[in-house]
Design an enzyme around this catalytic site. Structure first.
Site, PDB file in Angstrom:
ATOM      1  N   LYS A  26       4.432  -2.628   0.808  1.00 17.84           N
ATOM      2  CA  LYS A  26       3.189  -3.247   0.794  1.00 17.84           C
ATOM      3  C   LYS A  26       4.386  -4.813   0.154  1.00 17.84           C
ATOM      4  O   LYS A  26       4.676  -5.640   0.769  1.00 17.84           O
ATOM      5  CB  LYS A  26       2.184  -3.654   0.195  1.00 17.84           C
ATOM      6  CG  LYS A  26       1.178  -3.283   0.390  1.00 17.84           C
ATOM      7  CD  LYS A  26       0.527  -4.353   1.749  1.00 17.84           C
ATOM      8  CE  LYS A  26      -0.784  -4.069   2.708  1.00 17.84           C
ATOM      9  NZ  LYS A  26      -1.139  -5.096   3.822  1.00 17.84           N
ATOM     10  N   PHE A  68     -13.219  -4.247   6.440  1.00 19.14           N
ATOM     11  CA  PHE A  68     -13.869  -4.793   5.810  1.00 19.14           C
ATOM     12  C   PHE A  68     -13.868  -6.240   5.216  1.00 19.14           C
ATOM     13  O   PHE A  68     -14.136  -7.355   6.171  1.00 19.14           O
ATOM     14  CB  PHE A  68     -14.406  -3.599   4.705  1.00 19.14           C
ATOM     15  CG  PHE A  68     -14.762  -4.331   2.911  1.00 19.14           C
ATOM     16  CD1 PHE A  68     -15.709  -4.304   3.435  1.00 19.14           C
ATOM     17  CD2 PHE A  68     -13.926  -4.443   2.535  1.00 19.14           C
ATOM     18  CE1 PHE A  68     -16.673  -4.726   2.358  1.00 19.14           C
ATOM     19  CE2 PHE A  68     -14.745  -4.849   1.192  1.00 19.14           C
ATOM     20  CZ  PHE A  68     -16.060  -5.044   0.861  1.00 19.14           C
ATOM     21  N   ALA A  74      -3.141  -3.324   8.583  1.00 23.48           N
ATOM     22  CA  ALA A  74      -2.564  -2.508   7.673  1.00 23.48           C
ATOM     23  C   ALA A  74      -3.021  -1.417   7.998  1.00 23.48           C
ATOM     24  O   ALA A  74      -3.805  -1.073   8.048  1.00 23.48           O
ATOM     25  CB  ALA A  74      -2.262  -3.288   6.128  1.00 23.48           C
ATOM     26  N   GLY A  98     -30.499   7.923  -9.584  1.00 25.33           N
ATOM     27  CA  GLY A  98     -30.855   8.581 -10.836  1.00 25.33           C
ATOM     28  C   GLY A  98     -30.093   9.601 -11.565  1.00 25.33           C
ATOM     29  O   GLY A  98     -30.259  10.056 -12.351  1.00 25.33           O
ATOM     30  N   ILE A  99     -28.815   9.770 -10.702  1.00 23.24           N
ATOM     31  CA  ILE A  99     -27.369  11.233 -10.845  1.00 23.24           C
ATOM     32  C   ILE A  99     -27.164  10.774 -12.455  1.00 23.24           C
ATOM     33  O   ILE A  99     -26.632   9.097 -12.912  1.00 23.24           O
ATOM     34  CB  ILE A  99     -26.654  11.333 -10.050  1.00 23.24           C
ATOM     35  CG1 ILE A  99     -27.488  11.806  -9.058  1.00 23.24           C
ATOM     36  CG2 ILE A  99     -25.978  12.261 -10.316  1.00 23.24           C
ATOM     37  CD1 ILE A  99     -26.658  11.914  -7.868  1.00 23.24           C
ATOM     38  N   SER A 120      -1.270  -6.494  -1.809  1.00 21.99           N
ATOM     39  CA  SER A 120      -1.868  -5.331  -2.765  1.00 21.99           C
ATOM     40  C   SER A 120      -1.578  -4.974  -4.610  1.00 21.99           C
ATOM     41  O   SER A 120       0.041  -5.656  -4.521  1.00 21.99           O
ATOM     42  CB  SER A 120      -1.972  -3.421  -2.382  1.00 21.99           C
ATOM     43  OG  SER A 120      -2.477  -2.737  -3.836  1.00 21.99           O
ATOM     44  N   TYR A 160       2.072   3.028  -0.260  1.00 23.18           N
ATOM     45  CA  TYR A 160       1.281   2.095   0.087  1.00 23.18           C
ATOM     46  C   TYR A 160       1.930   1.076  -0.718  1.00 23.18           C
ATOM     47  O   TYR A 160       2.286   0.158   0.403  1.00 23.18           O
ATOM     48  CB  TYR A 160      -0.260   2.260  -0.131  1.00 23.18           C
ATOM     49  CG  TYR A 160      -1.354   0.964   0.109  1.00 23.18           C
ATOM     50  CD1 TYR A 160      -0.744   0.947   1.483  1.00 23.18           C
ATOM     51  CD2 TYR A 160      -1.217   0.258  -0.666  1.00 23.18           C
ATOM     52  CE1 TYR A 160      -1.789  -0.033   1.909  1.00 23.18           C
ATOM     53  CE2 TYR A 160      -1.995  -0.924  -1.010  1.00 23.18           C
ATOM     54  CZ  TYR A 160      -2.489  -1.056   0.491  1.00 23.18           C
ATOM     55  OH  TYR A 160      -3.172  -2.382   1.358  1.00 23.18           O
TER      56      TYR A 160
END
Length: 311
Positions: free
Chosen positions: A138, A10, A64, A183-184, A108, A134
């Site tokens: 790091k 990402f 990672a 629209g929930i 992080s 995690y």
């Protein structure tokens, strides 16, 4: 020449796109050689980086083993260490041998901890208190890199982002957009926490600033948009960006937390109701950096991409 690891992820993909746009030369690596990147296989203590490191001056290490909910590993910390600690330090040592001058490490905010008291944000130079495997991995990687910097002269820059959102975001952020767009009704209309986020474009801009800024050497920076939101405010802004009504039911936070305990969903309740704020003043003061996008602008880009993908 830059080397970007995790180029199919990402963040890595967005960083590569930005570098292409501003015409900065780089090489990218990924486990399987996606999209023209160099294939290095699994990243661990034994990965060979010689081909990728040829003619490289600066590394941005975004690859990672990422944090996942409900990790099924028998020993999650060992698995995180293989990639995030041993793999990172193996790359850094080979980088020193290859003459690399700077190593930008994407860490992080979990190194600082899991939550903050309302109005008391994390600062870049706070004592680290990682609580999950995690975050521990790091932090250990950060410590190893800073020690290597002292021993070798390699310049290390550490960036700790909180939750990153932007075009192509997945997981819980994408799920919230999906619920809103359908629209929930959501029982999240009376949450008075404060959370820091960082837009993908803002994080990429900070990384690019840290590639060659002289004052960034051997420093730790927290990333963020500079505007904290409650979960309720975030959902309201997200609904506006999606051009839908936010159907938020004002259920008291104590009811949500009580229900979460009954159903064993305390971690989810913490993310929805708890605060996690970061102070980005060090990046502002040391680097002269300002987030280029406001939260509203970044949410609009995120929403437009979501709608296009789900048209």
């Amino acid at each position: 020449m830059l080397l970007i690891t995790g180029s199919n992820g990402f963040l890595g993909a967005a960083l590569c796109t930005f570098l292409n746009d501003i015409k900065i030369d780089y090489k990218s690596v990924s486990r399987r050689g996606y999209a023209g990147s160099i294939s290095v296989g699994n990243i661990d203590a034994h990965t060979q980086w010689s081909e990728a490191l040829r003619d490289i001056d600066v590394i941005v290490h975004a690859a990672a083993r990422v944090h996942v909910m409900n990790d099924a590993s028998l020993d999650p910390l060992t698995e995180f260490r293989k990639v995030n600690v041993e793999g990172t330090l193996n790359l850094a040592r080979q980088a020193v041998a290859a003459g690399v001058s700077r190593f930008v490490f994407i860490s992080s905010i979990k190194v600082n901890g899991e939550s903050t008291e309302l109005g008391l944000p994390f600062f870049a130079d706070d004592l680290a208190v990682p609580l999950d495997p995690y975050g521990v991995s790091k932090y250990e990687a950060e410590q190893g890199l800073l020690q290597l910097a002292k021993e070798t002269g390699l310049e290390v820059v550490i960036i700790r982002p909180p939750l990153v959102y932007g075009p192509g975001v997945k997981a819980n952020f994408a799920a919230m957009m999906k619920w809103l767009n359908k629209g929930i009704p959501l029982p999240l209309g009376a949450i008075h926490n404060q959370r820091s986020l960082v837009a993908l474009d803002n994080l990429v801009d900070l990384i690019v600033t840290c590639i060659d800024h002289p004052a960034a050497a051997n420093q730790i920076f927290l990333a963020g948009d500079g505007e904290d939101l409650s979960t309720t405010e975030l959902l309201q802004k997200m609904a506006k960006a999606l051009d839908v009504s936010s159907r938020l039911i004002p259920v008291p936070m104590w009811c949500l937390q009580f229900g979460a305990r009954l159903f064993g969903k305390q971690a989810m309740a913490q993310r929805l109701c708890g605060s996690l704020q970061v102070d980005i003043s060090k990046a502002r003061n040391v680097l002269g950096w300002r987030p280029p996008l406001t939260v509203d602008e970044a949410l609009q880009k995120t929403a437009d991409d979501f709608l296009q993908r789900n048209a």
